[in-house]
Design an enzyme around this catalytic site. Structure first.
Site, PDB file in Angstrom:
ATOM      1  CE1 TYR A   1       7.642  15.834  42.764  1.00 43.41           C
ATOM      2  CE2 TYR A   1       7.480  14.513  40.778  1.00 43.41           C
ATOM      3  CZ  TYR A   1       7.434  14.622  42.148  1.00 43.41           C
ATOM      4  OH  TYR A   1       7.178  13.516  42.880  1.00 43.41           O
ATOM      5  CD  GLU A   2       2.662  18.692  42.297  1.00 43.71           C
ATOM      6  OE1 GLU A   2       1.997  19.531  42.930  1.00 43.71           O
ATOM      7  OE2 GLU A   2       2.451  17.476  42.320  1.00 43.71           O
ATOM      8  N   GLY A   3       6.723  23.073  41.032  1.00 42.63           N
ATOM      9  CA  GLY A   3       7.325  24.315  41.502  1.00 42.63           C
ATOM     10  C   GLY A   3       8.699  24.027  42.062  1.00 42.63           C
TER      11      GLY A   3
ATOM     12  CB  SER B   1      -1.576  18.697  44.497  1.00 38.46           C
ATOM     13  OG  SER B   1      -0.739  19.595  43.811  1.00 38.46           O
TER      14      SER B   1
ATOM     15  CB  VAL C   1       4.849  17.329  46.106  1.00 35.40           C
ATOM     16  CG1 VAL C   1       6.283  17.078  45.667  1.00 35.40           C
ATOM     17  CG2 VAL C   1       3.937  17.393  44.925  1.00 35.40           C
TER      18      VAL C   1
END
Lengths: 268, 388, 410
Positions: free
Chosen positions: B363-365, B241, B245
């Site tokens: 976000y997402e790392g 994903s 992002v």
């Protein structure tokens, strides 16, 4: 309910140019789209089909490249499309176009309702819809802004009827029209959907038959230039409107200046 | 730049673009101001078959890859990164089911997701466990045919608005990250409630809430994969994903660039459009170059992931998200500058983009964690080379 | 013998004058197979596009390189057309109220009739309308054909078009003019298709060609970006729908005399397929936009739906109708029936006041022929400000209340 929608491919912009050499409109390099008014017609056809069943067939008369407009209607939910195309149709005015489309509709066969946009954004005539109805000898209602109800009785087709609102300058008429009939629709009637991705993919692959004058059994004397009583003598740009006074200042000043000027001109 | 898209890809871009301009643009300020969830937009997206393009065809989707998803999210994000996120978040929540779900689980959940009837949220983050997954405190205890979940997840995208949740919880705390498992939860399950809606700096059309599990009873068949596979599934999901992002960031940047160029040609100062000033031209040139570089990296990564879903592409995925999000931040700041005073005003769409861009670095790392991952991969690679 | 057109190779100089003259784009220049002296080009005519109108022959008078041989029907046609005489105006009425455009048509129709030295007649269809027929005479009609029957109580395309077609066939006018109203544009199309006559929509200029006595019909196309002059040379009658407010109203003169002809037709079997149920007046429209002398229009610049309260107040004080731009309608601030522009109504009032309307081309084409345009906008660069007779630079929420006060104070 079997519905036929007539559409026209038009230049994407109304800001077209006249070719100085030929004194005709420059068509090259101008992007083409579905006549915006016809989008409402297609949408209304698809909505009726979704509600009542049946199918929507879209017909367009035009050059081979008008196929792309037909494809777009398929992606928006129409079931079939036919392009009526022949060099012999070139130069048709509204009378010849009405006749040609009527013959194509006869070739399609059985139908309950024909829907057209109120007018095309290039010619702006609003004459082809009623012209088709006359050529097919069916009733028509122009400027429909709402379909109030449809009675689609399969057991007794003679009773099939539609109640519509016809837009007038100062309100609207409620009119009942027996089917089969033709209506032309205005912007107010719906908000056209965007195509669906699956629809676009299917539309890309769809076969769109091309029908020529022979296929639709058209009388040669009634199509194209020979079937057109009206001729374009010349085209020209309208004289540009010149600007006037630019007024600036405080709101009170502006208001006074304007009202004084309008009173001077004796228009209020 | 021409990326030689095929016909279907071109269609997706064309449709997404049309949709974004006709349907999202007129309402983006509304959703930014009110922070409402954009249900009408999601319903329209569903009608156009754009919700489940990544779901396999046998479950009613279009069977497209992460690359097409990237194209779609980029196009939507050009107009509104917040609304695009709702779609991307559903992708994030759905991938674990697509990758590890049983046939029954896929049949149960994927068709509704493909049709756009249900949104999905992926829940891993907790108040005290962001990047450090092993410190997770949500516990799932097996009791007969059920798992009993207790704990709280926070900052969960679309939480409360989604119907389906893929939730990571510890089934064996003693085994650290190897003790994590993933469960499919549905809104309305006993003991499953939501915390307050967060007020955010940007992406305000997207909703963010806490998930609260209080002796939440989850049937055994809702376990995804096997017990203890949770961490691996989560990492794989995030790998896949991450280009999503990245494409959200890319879209925000590309939209800012498009508008800034347009604005610079309209805005007149000293009798000429500001686009005739070299100072502006250079800003625009740098913006464009960075956007294109980000696009090239994101597309290449997405194509790589699409071609091989089995292998993990941690490094590339991290790079594309890191780079695209930094570009988004830089480019939106510059775009606000090009707009001058108007850029700062909420009447114009620029300051919103700047607010929206910030989250993509977090976000997402976070980009810092991603740099760690990239460096770790580099060192590991070098170690392998020198030892062989 | 069919129509023939030919270029004489030895005479064509390749000058291209004929190309410019051709209304159908049927002529182009190509390289000659063998150059004629210095002349390398020659004109060729695409007979599929050619309408044998003879414009090129006229343009090539100097060289005489184009010859045209027309079918012998022309003379026969001329004889047939000689039977068609007189200018007609369709006198549109609803509920016995004659539409104002009819008086404009009587004025312009009178001018045409004078040029042709023929009579001007009005056609009046309805029920219990006879007492109003005299009005048409007072406004210039030499003759009024009255068709009065319960069948024509409310407007319906079927019976109206059928009866008018019958009347035209019987009385043979050479010109029939309709107002380009919703009614006019709808049923005139049907009449034209019935009698296979030419119909030109929404004309803004009418004249008679001095040589051929044909009606020259000028109309906007492409949303007003292009004007076209249309001819109906080989068919009679020549029919046009004519835009509102383009021509001045005829003066009422009660000393005028004329003839009222009551036409009786056998109405059994006349088609009447649609059923009129009722008319619902638009209560939000203070004044009919097409007929309004003053229109106050609001656009995106209002910023909120409540802005139209101010516009309505302004319109009320100045005695005008309320219009709107597409942006305002699409935002749901005001119903579509108020929309001015290409996808809405075309208007031409004495004063058009555009408040917070930037002036997209699609809006301009719907109102650009207004006598006086007033624009109120914060942005003096807006296209509307550039074409306005009076452009007021300012915040409409500050300026309009001042104008209202100013109007009230006098």
């Amino acid at each position: 309910m079997n519905i036929i929608v007539c559409i026209k491919q038009v230049p994407a912009t109304t800001n077209v140019q006249i070719d100085d050499k030929t004194c005709t409109l420059k068509r090259e390099g101008v992007e083409s789209i579905i006549n915006p008014f016809d989008e409402y017609a297609v949408e209304e056809g698809v909505r009726l089909k979704e509600k009542l069943g049946g199918k929507v067939t879209v017909i367009s008369m035009g050059p081979p490249q008008a196929e792309s407009a037909l494809r777009e209607t398929l992606s928006r939910g129409a079931d079939e499309a036919v392009l009526v195309t022949d060099r012999a149709f070139a130069g048709a005015d509204t009378l010849a176009t009405s006749y040609t489309l009527a013959m194509a509709i006869r070739t399609v066969g059985q139908f309950d309702l024909i829907i057209c946009g109120k007018q095309a954004s290039d010619g702006d005539t609003a004459q082809v819809g009623p012209g088709i109805a006359e050529a097919l000898d069916i009733a028509h209602v122009s400027y429909v802004r709402k379909i109030e109800q449809t009675t689609n009785k399969l057991d007794n087709p003679a009773d099939n009827c539609m109640r519509v609102e016809r837009m007038m300058e100062d309100g609207y008429d409620i009119v009942e029209v027996p089917l089969p009939a033709l209506i032309t629709v205005v912007k107010d009637i719906n908000t056209p959907r965007l195509p669906s991705l699956k629809g676009m993919m299917a539309a890309k692959k769809a076969q769109i038959p091309h029908w020529n004058a022979e296929k639709i059994n058209a009388d040669k004397s009634r199509i194209g230039l020979s079937g057109s009583p009206t001729w374009v003598k010349k085209i020209f740009y309208p004289p540009p409107r010149k600007g006037g006074d630019m007024l600036s200042g405080e709101p009170q000043e502006l208001a006074k200046k304007l009202v004084d000027k309008l009173r001077e001109l004796k228009v209020i | 730049m021409d990326y030689f898209l095929d016909d279907d890809q071109k269609m997706i871009v064309e449709l997404a673009r049309k949709f974004a301009h006709e349907k999202i643009k007129p309402v983006r300020e509304h959703y930014d101001e009110t922070e409402e969830f954009p249900w009408p937009i999601m319903e329209e997206l569903a009608k156009l078959d754009l919700c489940g393009i990544f779901v396999p065809q046998e479950y009613g989707g279009l069977g497209k890859t992460i690359f097409e998803t990237v194209l779609l999210v980029e196009e939507l994000s050009k107009v509104d990164g917040g609304i695009a996120l709702t779609l991307a978040a559903t992708g994030l929540g759905t991938f674990p089911i697509m990758l590890y779900g049983t046939e029954e689980q896929k049949k149960k959940y994927l068709p509704d997701i493909a049709k756009g009837k249900k949104q999905v949220s992926f829940a891993i983050t907790e108040a005290n466990s962001g990047s450090d997954v092993a410190s997770m405190q949500t516990i799932a205890k097996k009791e007969g045919d059920y798992y009993i979940l207790n704990g709280t997840k926070c900052f969960i995208t679309s939480a409360g608005d989604s119907e389906i949740y893929t939730v990571v919880a510890m089934t064996d705390k003693t085994r650290g990250s190897r003790g994590a498992s993933i469960f499919i939860l549905e809104k309305g399950m006993e003991g499953f409630t939501f915390g307050k809606k967060e007020k955010k700096m940007g992406i305000r059309a997207s909703s963010t809430r806490e998930l609260v599990f209080n002796n939440c009873k989850v049937p055994r068949e809702n376990l995804l994969g096997k017990e203890g596979q949770g961490f691996i599934i989560a990492m794989k999901t995030l790998d896949i994903s991450r280009p999503g992002v990245a494409s959200q960031a890319l879209g925000i940047a590309a939209g800012a660039l498009e508008d800034a160029v347009e604005y610079s040609r309209q805005r007149k100062q000293f009798g000429n459009p500001i686009s005739s000033l070299q100072a502006i031209q250079h800003i625009l040139a740098d913006m464009a170059t960075q956007v294109e570089a980000a696009r090239a990296l994101v597309y290449a990564t997405a194509k790589m992931v699409a071609a091989d879903m089995k292998t993990r592409h941690t490094r590339e995925c991290a790079m594309s998200k890191l780079f695209a999000s930094d570009v988004a931040m830089k480019v939106t700041v510059d775009a606000v500058q090009v707009y001058g005073g108007y850029g700062y005003m909420r009447e114009y769409p620029m300051e919103k983009r700047m607010r929206d861009a910030k989250i993509t670095q977090i976000y997402e790392g976070t980009n810092q964690v991603l740099r760690n991952e990239i460096a770790a991969a580099l060192i590991k690679e070098n170690l392998q080379k020198s030892s062989s | 013998m069919p129509n023939k057109i030919e270029i004489i190779k030895g005479k064509c100089t390749g000058c291209g004058l004929c190309i410019k003259s051709c209304p159908f784009g049927a002529i182009m220049l190509v390289d000659r197979d063998e150059p004629l002296g210095k002349i390398k080009k020659i004109a060729v005519i695409d007979v599929l596009k050619c309408n044998f109108c003879g414009a090129c022959v006229e343009a090539c008078k100097k060289y005489g390189a184009i010859i045209i041989e027309k079918e012998q029907v022309e003379d026969t046609l001329k004889k047939i057309y000689a039977d068609y005489k007189g200018v007609w105006v369709y006198a549109e009425q609803r509920n016995n109220e004659i539409s104002p455009v009819v008086y404009e048509l009587l004025n312009e129709g009178g001018v045409l009739a004078e040029k042709l030295k023929v009579e001007l007649s009005a056609v009046f269809i309805g029920h219990n309308i006879e007492q109003s027929a005299q009005e048409l005479i007072y406004h210039g009609a030499n003759k009024v054909y009255v068709i009065d029957d319960i069948l024509f109580k409310d407007f319906q395309d079927d019976p109206y078009s059928e009866i008018l077609a019958r009347l035209v066939k019987e009385e043979k006018p050479e010109i029939v003019l309709f107002g380009a109203s919703n009614i006019g544009r709808s049923f005139a199309s049907r009449v034209a298709a019935k009698i296979k006559a030419g119909l030109t929509a929404d004309c803004t200029g009418l004249d008679i060609c001095p040589d051929t006595k044909n009606l020259l019909q000028t109309r906007p196309a492409f949303g007003g970006n292009i004007m076209a002059t249309i001819l109906t040379p080989q068919h009679r009658p020549q029919m046009s729908t004519v835009r509102h407010k383009v021509f001045k109203k005829a003066q009422r003169d009660t000393s005028r005399k004329g003839e009222i002809v009551r036409k009786k037709f056998d109405l059994t079997g006349i088609k009447n397929r649609t059923k009129f149920i009722e008319f619902v007046r638009d209560t939000s429209a203070r004044v009919n936009l097409a007929e309004a002398d003053i229109i106050v229009s609001g656009g995106r610049g209002l910023g909120k739906p409540e802005g139209f309260k101010l516009i309505e107040e302004f319109a009320g004080v100045i005695g005008g109708a309320v219009g709107a731009s597409r942006a305002a309608v699409d935002s749901g601030w005001i119903p579509y029936s108020h929309q001015v522009g290409q996808t809405g109504r075309t208007v031409a009032p004495k004063i058009y006041i555009a408040c917070g309307i930037s002036g997209q081309i699609q809006h301009l084409v719907g109102m650009v022929s207004s006598d006086i345009i007033v624009a109120i906008n914060r942005d003096k660069e807006a296209p509307m400000m550039k074409i306005a007779s009076f452009a007021l630079e300012g915040d409409l929420y500050e300026v309009i209340p001042c104008i209202i006060n100013e109007l009230k104070s006098a």
